[in-house]
Design a protein around this motif. Structure first.
Motif, PDB file in Angstrom:
ATOM      1  N   ILE A  63       0.833  -1.200   0.000  1.00 46.86           N
ATOM      2  CA  ILE A  63       0.000   0.000   0.000  1.00 46.86           C
ATOM      3  C   ILE A  63       0.869   1.252   0.000  1.00 46.86           C
ATOM      4  CG2 ILE A  63      -1.647   1.352   1.344  1.00 46.86           C
ATOM      5  CD1 ILE A  63      -2.869  -1.295   2.286  1.00 46.86           C
ATOM      6  N   SER A  64       1.923   1.237   0.789  1.00 40.34           N
ATOM      7  CA  SER A  64       2.814   2.391   0.867  1.00 40.34           C
ATOM      8  C   SER A  64       3.477   2.666  -0.472  1.00 40.34           C
ATOM      9  CB  SER A  64       3.889   2.153   1.936  1.00 40.34           C
ATOM     10  OG  SER A  64       3.311   1.979   3.214  1.00 40.34           O
ATOM     11  N   ILE A  65       3.949   1.600  -1.121  1.00 37.70           N
ATOM     12  CA  ILE A  65       4.586   1.759  -2.425  1.00 37.70           C
ATOM     13  C   ILE A  65       3.585   2.285  -3.450  1.00 37.70           C
ATOM     14  CG2 ILE A  65       5.654   0.527  -4.361  1.00 37.70           C
ATOM     15  CD1 ILE A  65       6.938  -1.347  -2.268  1.00 37.70           C
ATOM     16  N   SER A  66       2.369   1.777  -3.387  1.00 37.40           N
ATOM     17  CA  SER A  66       1.324   2.218  -4.324  1.00 37.40           C
ATOM     18  C   SER A  66       1.005   3.697  -4.141  1.00 37.40           C
ATOM     19  CB  SER A  66       0.054   1.377  -4.126  1.00 37.40           C
ATOM     20  OG  SER A  66       0.297   0.022  -4.413  1.00 37.40           O
ATOM     21  N   ILE A  67       0.946   4.131  -2.885  1.00 35.62           N
ATOM     22  CA  ILE A  67       0.658   5.538  -2.599  1.00 35.62           C
ATOM     23  C   ILE A  67       1.778   6.430  -3.121  1.00 35.62           C
ATOM     24  CG2 ILE A  67       0.427   7.242  -0.755  1.00 35.62           C
ATOM     25  CD1 ILE A  67      -1.066   5.101   0.859  1.00 35.62           C
ATOM     26  N   VAL A  68       3.028   6.015  -2.886  1.00 37.56           N
ATOM     27  CA  VAL A  68       4.174   6.805  -3.356  1.00 37.56           C
ATOM     28  C   VAL A  68       4.164   6.895  -4.882  1.00 37.56           C
ATOM     29  CG1 VAL A  68       6.681   6.870  -3.550  1.00 37.56           C
ATOM     30  CG2 VAL A  68       5.609   6.324  -1.353  1.00 37.56           C
ATOM     31  N   LEU A  69       3.915   5.772  -5.557  1.00 41.37           N
ATOM     32  CA  LEU A  69       3.870   5.770  -7.016  1.00 41.37           C
ATOM     33  C   LEU A  69       2.749   6.659  -7.532  1.00 41.37           C
ATOM     34  CD1 LEU A  69       4.557   2.011  -7.832  1.00 41.37           C
ATOM     35  CD2 LEU A  69       6.085   3.937  -8.208  1.00 41.37           C
ATOM     36  N   LEU A  70       1.605   6.617  -6.872  1.00 46.63           N
ATOM     37  CA  LEU A  70       0.471   7.450  -7.274  1.00 46.63           C
ATOM     38  C   LEU A  70       0.810   8.929  -7.136  1.00 46.63           C
ATOM     39  CD1 LEU A  70      -2.457   7.727  -8.175  1.00 46.63           C
ATOM     40  CD2 LEU A  70      -3.149   7.516  -5.782  1.00 46.63           C
ATOM     41  N   LEU A  71       1.451   9.288  -6.022  1.00 45.81           N
ATOM     42  CA  LEU A  71       1.844  10.679  -5.808  1.00 45.81           C
ATOM     43  C   LEU A  71       2.841  11.146  -6.870  1.00 45.81           C
ATOM     44  CD1 LEU A  71       2.222  10.819  -1.914  1.00 45.81           C
ATOM     45  CD2 LEU A  71       0.483  11.954  -3.302  1.00 45.81           C
ATOM     46  N   VAL A  72       3.800  10.275  -7.199  1.00 52.11           N
ATOM     47  CA  VAL A  72       4.785  10.623  -8.231  1.00 52.11           C
ATOM     48  C   VAL A  72       4.095  10.848  -9.571  1.00 52.11           C
ATOM     49  CG1 VAL A  72       6.737   9.758  -9.581  1.00 52.11           C
ATOM     50  CG2 VAL A  72       6.710   9.464  -7.094  1.00 52.11           C
ATOM     51  N   ILE A  73       3.155   9.966  -9.905  1.00 47.57           N
ATOM     52  CA  ILE A  73       2.423  10.102 -11.170  1.00 47.57           C
ATOM     53  C   ILE A  73       1.615  11.398 -11.183  1.00 47.57           C
ATOM     54  CG2 ILE A  73       0.538   9.131 -12.550  1.00 47.57           C
ATOM     55  CD1 ILE A  73       1.552   6.351 -11.655  1.00 47.57           C
ATOM     56  N   LEU A  74       0.952  11.704 -10.062  1.00 46.66           N
ATOM     57  CA  LEU A  74       0.157  12.932  -9.988  1.00 46.66           C
ATOM     58  C   LEU A  74       1.033  14.178 -10.114  1.00 46.66           C
ATOM     59  CD1 LEU A  74      -2.363  11.999  -7.140  1.00 46.66           C
ATOM     60  CD2 LEU A  74      -2.859  12.240  -9.576  1.00 46.66           C
ATOM     61  N   ILE A  75       2.182  14.173  -9.454  1.00 48.11           N
ATOM     62  CA  ILE A  75       3.085  15.319  -9.505  1.00 48.11           C
ATOM     63  C   ILE A  75       3.626  15.511 -10.921  1.00 48.11           C
ATOM     64  CG2 ILE A  75       5.328  16.191  -8.753  1.00 48.11           C
ATOM     65  CD1 ILE A  75       4.709  14.929  -6.006  1.00 48.11           C
ATOM     66  N   LEU A  76       4.086  14.416 -11.552  1.00 50.39           N
ATOM     67  CA  LEU A  76       4.612  14.510 -12.908  1.00 50.39           C
ATOM     68  C   LEU A  76       3.519  14.935 -13.886  1.00 50.39           C
ATOM     69  CD1 LEU A  76       6.941  11.372 -13.059  1.00 50.39           C
ATOM     70  CD2 LEU A  76       7.608  13.769 -12.806  1.00 50.39           C
ATOM     71  N   GLY A  77       2.315  14.418 -13.664  1.00 49.20           N
ATOM     72  CA  GLY A  77       1.198  14.797 -14.519  1.00 49.20           C
ATOM     73  C   GLY A  77       0.872  16.278 -14.397  1.00 49.20           C
ATOM     74  N   GLU A  78       0.919  16.801 -13.176  1.00 50.62           N
ATOM     75  CA  GLU A  78       0.629  18.219 -12.969  1.00 50.62           C
ATOM     76  C   GLU A  78       1.728  19.098 -13.564  1.00 50.62           C
ATOM     77  OE1 GLU A  78      -1.054  21.560 -12.495  1.00 50.62           O
ATOM     78  OE2 GLU A  78      -2.108  19.691 -12.031  1.00 50.62           O
ATOM     79  N   VAL A  79       2.984  18.652 -13.467  1.00 52.06           N
ATOM     80  CA  VAL A  79       4.077  19.393 -14.096  1.00 52.06           C
ATOM     81  C   VAL A  79       3.862  19.440 -15.606  1.00 52.06           C
ATOM     82  CG1 VAL A  79       6.549  19.354 -14.617  1.00 52.06           C
ATOM     83  CG2 VAL A  79       5.764  18.940 -12.279  1.00 52.06           C
ATOM     84  N   TRP A  80       3.452  18.322 -16.195  1.00 50.61           N
ATOM     85  CA  TRP A  80       3.187  18.293 -17.633  1.00 50.61           C
ATOM     86  C   TRP A  80       2.044  19.236 -17.990  1.00 50.61           C
ATOM     87  CZ3 TRP A  80      -0.787  17.480 -20.967  1.00 50.61           C
ATOM     88  CH2 TRP A  80      -0.460  17.280 -22.307  1.00 50.61           C
TER      89      TRP A  80
END
Length: 295
Positions: free
Chosen positions: A14-31
């Motif tokens: 769950i922790s890894i999934s949350i971290v990956l989701l946050l990274v995807i959201l951050i990169l998506g927002e930067v894009w």
């Protein structure tokens, strides 16, 4: 041997999934903050316009050689959809170290067929010229823009007489008090001449700091200053707003939107791009600003 329990493995997953989701959201927002164009409409009411009179001006700033599609086709299409009466390009359309002015020139060639295009210089155009590209003004004008640099034009739009000026420099003296009454020449003479009219007065000034510091907003008679430069604060934080902006430093006051200071109104667009910043634009969509000026 110690056997890891199911609950521990589940927690780790769950922790890894949350971290990956946050990274995807951050990169998506930067894009999104670099590529996803947004159109925002702002209103400015002036008693110098009669009831029913209206001017729609598209304001673009801080492109920094970025392209929204080939030769900025995406940007041009969005501007066309607004059916503007004027297109105001408010500086920093290239970078100080750009090899040429191909990006802004290609954009102007297309926009001039939509509405009259006016261009004022930003700090990057000033540095670009100082770096040896002394023909920049001529290039921009040859492609269809009117370049306003310590100059103005009297024009008529939809039956409204207005004076449109352009100024990059500060409208005050760097004397420790930011006193506009001591504004050095030739800026002082330009502003005194510019304000000598009863027409609606618009001033393209790349930096809002040119007029929002000191007493410039009470000394100079400008109805609406139109600026960029701040990039909306570059990084926008919930509640706190834009993080940093030009001479205003951290959490700038004049960062994005329409403001009033004394008798002067100051509009600041968050612009279209950025240069070599420590942080990329974040939560900060590239903006096409439409100012609806009406009576």
């Amino acid at each position: 041997m110690k056997v890891e329990g199911k609950s521990v493995r589940r927690y780790r997953q769950i922790s890894i999934s949350i971290v990956l989701l946050l990274v995807i959201l951050i990169l998506g927002e930067v894009w999104c903050s670099s590529h996803w164009l947004i159109v925002r409409t702002y209103e400015y009411q002036s008693q110098k316009l009669e009831s029913g009179q209206e001017i729609n001006a598209v304001v673009l700033s801080d492109l920094h050689d970025h392209e929204f599609g080939e030769e900025n086709a995406g940007l041009v299409t969005k501007v066309k959809e607004q059916e503007p009466d004027l297109i105001l390009l408010d500086g920093d359309f290239l970078n100080e170290d750009s090899e040429d002015a191909d990006v802004p020139c290609a954009l102007i060639r297309q926009l001039k067929d939509v509405a009259p295009v006016y261009f004022s210089l930003g700090n990057h155009e000033v540095s670009y010229i100082e770096n040896g590209h002394t023909d920049l003004d001529g290039q921009l004008e040859a492609t269809g823009a009117v370049v306003l640099d310590e100059s103005y034009e009297d024009i008529e739009v939809n039956g409204v007489q207005l004076r449109l000026g352009g100024l990059y420099d500060y409208a005050f003296a760097l004397d420790g008090n930011d006193d506009a009454k001591n504004t050095p020449e030739p800026v002082k003479s330009f502003l005194e001449d510019y304000q000598n009219t009863d027409q609606l007065k618009l001033m393209m000034a790349h930096r809002p700091e040119s007029f929002c510091f000191g007493n410039a907003s009470s000394v100079w008679d400008v109805d609406l200053v139109i600026s960029g430069h701040i990039h909306g604060g570059q990084v926008v934080l919930p509640i706190l707003g834009g993080l940093y902006g030009g001479d205003q430093g951290w959490f700038p006051e004049y960062v994005h939107g329409m403001y009033q200071k004394d008798n002067m109104n100051i509009f600041v667009t968050s612009g279209l791009g950025s240069y070599h910043q420590l942080l990329p634009r974040f939560w900060n969509r590239p903006e096409i600003a439409m100012i609806q000026i009406h009576g």
